[in-house]
Write a protein that holds these residues in place. Structure first.
Motif, short mmCIF file in Angstrom:
data_model
loop_
_atom_site.label_atom_id
_atom_site.label_comp_id
_atom_site.label_asym_id
_atom_site.label_seq_id
_atom_site.Cartn_x
_atom_site.Cartn_y
_atom_site.Cartn_z
N VAL A 156 56.56 -5.79 70.65
CA VAL A 156 55.85 -6.88 69.99
C VAL A 156 55.04 -6.33 68.83
O VAL A 156 54.51 -5.21 68.91
CB VAL A 156 54.92 -7.61 70.99
CG1 VAL A 156 54.03 -8.62 70.28
CG2 VAL A 156 55.74 -8.29 72.09
N ALA A 157 54.93 -7.10 67.76
CA ALA A 157 54.01 -6.77 66.66
C ALA A 157 53.08 -7.95 66.43
O ALA A 157 53.50 -9.11 66.49
CB ALA A 157 54.77 -6.44 65.39
N VAL A 158 51.82 -7.66 66.17
CA VAL A 158 50.84 -8.66 65.79
C VAL A 158 50.50 -8.42 64.32
O VAL A 158 49.98 -7.36 63.96
CB VAL A 158 49.56 -8.57 66.64
CG1 VAL A 158 48.54 -9.62 66.20
CG2 VAL A 158 49.88 -8.73 68.13
N ILE A 159 50.83 -9.38 63.48
CA ILE A 159 50.50 -9.31 62.05
C ILE A 159 49.32 -10.24 61.84
O ILE A 159 49.45 -11.46 61.81
CB ILE A 159 51.70 -9.72 61.17
CG1 ILE A 159 52.89 -8.78 61.42
CG2 ILE A 159 51.32 -9.73 59.70
CD1 ILE A 159 54.15 -9.16 60.65
N ASP A 160 48.15 -9.66 61.70
CA ASP A 160 46.89 -10.41 61.68
C ASP A 160 46.37 -10.45 60.25
O ASP A 160 45.85 -9.46 59.73
CB ASP A 160 45.88 -9.72 62.60
CG ASP A 160 44.61 -10.55 62.80
OD1 ASP A 160 44.35 -11.44 61.97
OD2 ASP A 160 43.89 -10.29 63.78
N LEU A 161 46.51 -11.63 59.61
CA LEU A 161 46.06 -11.79 58.22
C LEU A 161 44.89 -12.76 58.11
O LEU A 161 44.61 -13.29 57.04
CB LEU A 161 47.24 -12.25 57.34
CG LEU A 161 48.45 -11.30 57.33
CD1 LEU A 161 49.45 -11.74 56.28
CD2 LEU A 161 48.04 -9.85 57.10
N ASP A 162 44.18 -12.97 59.21
CA ASP A 162 42.86 -13.57 59.16
C ASP A 162 41.96 -12.63 58.35
O ASP A 162 42.19 -11.40 58.34
CB ASP A 162 42.33 -13.72 60.59
CG ASP A 162 41.03 -14.49 60.68
OD1 ASP A 162 41.07 -15.65 61.11
OD2 ASP A 162 39.97 -13.92 60.33
N VAL A 163 40.95 -13.16 57.69
CA VAL A 163 40.10 -12.31 56.85
C VAL A 163 39.23 -11.36 57.67
O VAL A 163 38.72 -10.36 57.16
CB VAL A 163 39.23 -13.18 55.91
CG1 VAL A 163 38.00 -13.73 56.63
CG2 VAL A 163 38.82 -12.40 54.67
#
Length: 315
Positions: A156-163
């Motif tokens: 699994v990958a988590v791509i977190d683009l929240d600021v």
């Protein structure tokens, strides 16, 4: 494309509270009746499911209303039965979106992205970590379905683009090589004590579209390079609206078009590699709540476009 929601469970917040609770209802209402979306109310995550990423004592304190005053302050919400129900259903929505994405390529949670919740505590308006629970559950279901065949486990990958940095997600998966955490965030923004993700990209205050997108491209290149031998089988994408130039808490300067291009690049990169994506809306604190809703609506439109291409067999 399936989109899961839980906005009927509204927290009774005190007057003047800074959290924009109506944005979830407004977003659901925005896509109701739009061609291509299948809206579904989420079921609550069970305590057993929550325990895949959270300590039983913390879960019990939330469910039974025995959180200390300090823990409630760190979360940012006063305890109530509706707080518990909403938090469980927000996790349930990401679980449902992940299951749907594994079948259909893309699915959405109209809330979620509660990445400041760690195993033993919440924080920053996050009670339970929806992506962490859903990731662990999808891995367990994958294992059961295949009974540990030669295919191996689900990466699994988590791509977190929240600021804001996904400190809770990073802490939960710190020693787990099967989950890759990527966070692109403001260097000087909350949380001020950050955890180490597998890949952290810190951005200066005032960062605009062009340098942001260049940093995103470089981060995605690193993600794929580190998985050259075995690509992730599922991505959790936290598509925060809070990098927008008009966000109260963001401190970055991305335009609405820049954020739409950000979303397009993530969905395209995953689709080209045939990696399913469960997207959640994460943060968004626009001075005008309509601006936040419009940005998140664009995210859902990009998700829908990718879902259509996935199911038409297009790269």
């Amino acid at each position: 494309m399936q989109a899961f929601h839980s906005d009927h469970f509204v927290l009774p917040l005190p007057p003047g509270h800074s959290f924009p609770m109506p944005k979830y209802r407004l977003l659901r209402e925005r896509i109701e009746g739009e061609a291509g979306f299948r809206l579904c109310e989420s079921e609550p995550a069970s305590e057993g499911e929550l325990a895949l990423a959270h300590e039983p004592g913390y879960i019990a304190a939330v469910v039974n209303g025995t959180l200390s005053a300090a823990m409630q302050r760190e979360i940012g919400f006063p305890w109530s039965e509706r707080m518990v129900e909403r938090s469980r259903r927000s996790v349930g929505a990401t679980i449902a979106a992940a299951r749907a994405a594994l079948i259909e390529g893309v699915a959405a949670n109209l809330a979620g992205g509660t990445h400041h919740a760690s195993a033993d505590k919440g924080g920053g308006y996050c009670v339970f970590n929806d992506a962490a629970v859903a990731a662990r559950l999808m891995q367990a279901e994958w294992h059961r379905a295949r009974r540990a065949t030669a295919e191996g486990g689900l990466r699994v990958a988590v791509i977190d683009l929240d600021v804001h940095q996904g400190n809770g997600t990073a802490a939960i998966f710190r020693d787990d090589p099967t989950v890759f955490t990527l966070s692109l965030h403001g260097a000087k923004n909350f949380p001020f004590r950050k955890e180490a993700s597998d890949l952290d990209v810190e951005l200066p205050d005032g960062c605009t579209d062009e340098p942001y997108l260049a940093a995103l491209d470089a981060a995605l290149d690193q993600l794929w390079a580190r998985h050259r031998g075995a690509m992730p089988g599922l991505v959790f994408y936290l598509a925060g609206a809070d990098p927008h130039e008009a966000d109260r808490l963001g401190r970055l300067k991305l335009t609405a078009e820049g954020l739409a291009e950000r979303d397009r690049r993530v969905f395209t990169a995953c689709r080209e590699r045939r990696i399913p994506v469960a997207v959640s809306m994460a943060g968004g604190y626009g001075r005008d709540i309509g601006t936040t809703v419009a940005i998140q609506h664009r995210t859902l439109q990009e998700a829908l476009a990718s879902w259509k291409q996935w199911n038409n067999g297009a790269p």
